[in-house]
Design an enzyme around this catalytic site. Sequence first.
Site, PDB file in Angstrom:
ATOM      1  CG  HIS A  19      -1.857  -1.150   1.313  1.00  0.00           C
ATOM      2  ND1 HIS A  19      -2.324  -1.830   0.217  1.00  0.00           N
ATOM      3  CD2 HIS A  19      -2.431  -1.759   2.387  1.00  0.00           C
ATOM      4  CE1 HIS A  19      -3.133  -2.811   0.612  1.00  0.00           C
ATOM      5  NE2 HIS A  19      -3.214  -2.789   1.920  1.00  0.00           N
ATOM      6  NE  ARG A  39      -7.676  14.091   6.344  1.00  0.00           N
ATOM      7  CZ  ARG A  39      -7.929  15.324   6.745  1.00  0.00           C
ATOM      8  NH1 ARG A  39      -7.058  15.986   7.471  1.00  0.00           N
ATOM      9  NH2 ARG A  39      -9.046  15.928   6.406  1.00  0.00           N
TER      10      ARG A  39
HETATM   11  C1  BG6 Z   1      -5.218  -4.496   4.401  1.00  0.00           C
HETATM   12  C2  BG6 Z   1      -4.365  -4.988   5.535  1.00  0.00           C
HETATM   13  O1  BG6 Z   1      -4.575  -4.741   3.181  1.00  0.00           O
HETATM   14  O2  BG6 Z   1      -5.428  -3.112   4.558  1.00  0.00           O
HETATM   15  C3  BG6 Z   1      -5.010  -4.690   6.870  1.00  0.00           C
HETATM   16  O3  BG6 Z   1      -4.194  -6.395   5.403  1.00  0.00           O
HETATM   17  C4  BG6 Z   1      -5.339  -3.215   6.970  1.00  0.00           C
HETATM   18  O4  BG6 Z   1      -4.156  -5.056   7.927  1.00  0.00           O
HETATM   19  C5  BG6 Z   1      -6.115  -2.761   5.743  1.00  0.00           C
HETATM   20  O5  BG6 Z   1      -6.105  -3.008   8.137  1.00  0.00           O
HETATM   21  C6  BG6 Z   1      -6.295  -1.257   5.748  1.00  0.00           C
HETATM   22  O6  BG6 Z   1      -7.138  -0.912   4.685  1.00  0.00           O
HETATM   23  P1  BG6 Z   1      -7.941   0.450   4.723  1.00  0.00           P
HETATM   24  O7  BG6 Z   1      -8.586   0.528   3.389  1.00  0.00           O
HETATM   25  O8  BG6 Z   1      -8.910   0.333   5.850  1.00  0.00           O
HETATM   26  O9  BG6 Z   1      -6.920   1.510   4.962  1.00  0.00           O
END
Ligand code: BG6
Length: 498
Positions: A255, A361
């Site tokens: 991410h 953000r």
């Molecule tokens: C997922 C992770 O890919 O993304 C999780 O495995 C995390 O641990 C989640 O909580 C966060 O996603 P978002 O969209 O809520 O920021």
Amino acid sequence: AETGCLSIIVLGASGDLAKEKTFPALFHLYCQGFLPPSEVHILGYARTKISDDELRNRIAGLTDILIEPADIFSVREAVKYVSGSYDSAEGFQLLDKEIAMHEISKSSQEVSSRRLFYLALPPSVYPPVYRMIRKYCMNKYIKYFPADLSGWTRVVVEKPFGKDLDSAELLGSQIGELFDEPQIYRIDHYLGKELVQNLVINISSGRFANRFFLPLWNCDNIDNVRIVFREDFGTEGHGGYFDEYGIIRDIIQNHLLQVFCLVAMEKPVSLKPEHIRDEKVKVLQSVLPIKDEEVVLGQYEGYRDDVTVPDHSNTPTFATVILRIHNERWEGIPFILKAGKALKKGRYTCEKQGRNEFVIRLQPSEAMYMKLTMSYDQSYCFYECCFHVCRLSFMLQHVKQPGLEMSAVQSELDLSVMRLGQRYQGVMIREAYERLVLDTIRGDQQHFVRRDELKAAWKIFTPLLHRIDNEADELSAKAGYVQTHGYIWALPPHRNLL
Ligand code: BG6
């Protein structure tokens, strides 16, 4: 747009990911007319032996997200369930039969067969599932079609794509032998978020097209870039999965690295998916090896109390890693990637007083804003870049501290998406999964991870990950206690990166 029957097959239909993300996204799209009932057929597949109705009842959020009773009825009708194991010929033959029945029911029209397989599954079962789909469930000709209407089969896979460079490459070659790259959609749901997509738009209409922003976007004008992910909750029952991966594999390597690429990459030849992905690969390949003294790891207090986490786990739930890019634009500039679970609320602000900050953000409350310490030359420059780059409304707030004092204070240029939303009334901010599912149906791979991109990403983190895997016990034994984040350890202890 293509027409014809479309079968969406969710494998792992009784699991959490399908329940929490895949099905709600499909149902939203369905109820809003993006998946026409006359063409679309949604099938769940998993090992659990349950009926269609039981699956429908299990899918959390079904009644929460669909308010109209008529919607609930029609979605329920669109979902069917097949049970079978992930390596059984019998199960996949049954699945194929179920899909074909739907396709044949449309065969009075000249329709093509489109099959989208969504693997909401743990990576351990990917290889047999790929093989079974390839062997038993590829799309077929129902009638005679002109070549361009002959349909397709696509496979959507979720991270984690491996645990390090070698395992990711192995997984990549297993799927690569069975499917071509244009058939494979590797989801990183951050690429479906509103403001991450906004970054892509900025590449064309902002950063590189704007004569004020363009000259600023480099090491002469930017002191550091911070990409921060903070969750105020812990693993909450998902500790089994998390503990095996840790925060770097779960969040940073995918991410945060995607956001890093979009901020740091050079201008692509065009906005075509392949051109954008080419530039991402180039910037990833220019990242220098991570230095030990630029890493901090930690684990929040109470992590081991989660019953799904092993009692003596030393898996990091927090990490700060600095990436440095060896190219003309970014030489010497630290990109500080920071991610943590169960982090207490608090803001990461610029330590150096008097610095301007440009903040994007992603969530919650998507926004872009600038924090300025005004001086005339800077204000002019930032005013222009907001206006042209972001194409959002903005509001210049206080630059003089309110009151009798004549002192300058940081102010914000507010580029919030909410404000923009007020201008485009009725336009919804879509959930990441909804956009990405639609992209897979449209055949647009821009917001998906290409195989060479994945390889370059793993190359950056694999040496560090191996070191953590091998030495976590030793490192954590030296850990100090830092109240805000549970206990923190570093490679070697280096607190000022916190
Ligand atoms: C997922 C992770 O890919 O993304 C999780 O495995 C995390 O641990 C989640 O909580 C966060 O996603 P978002 O969209 O809520 O920021």
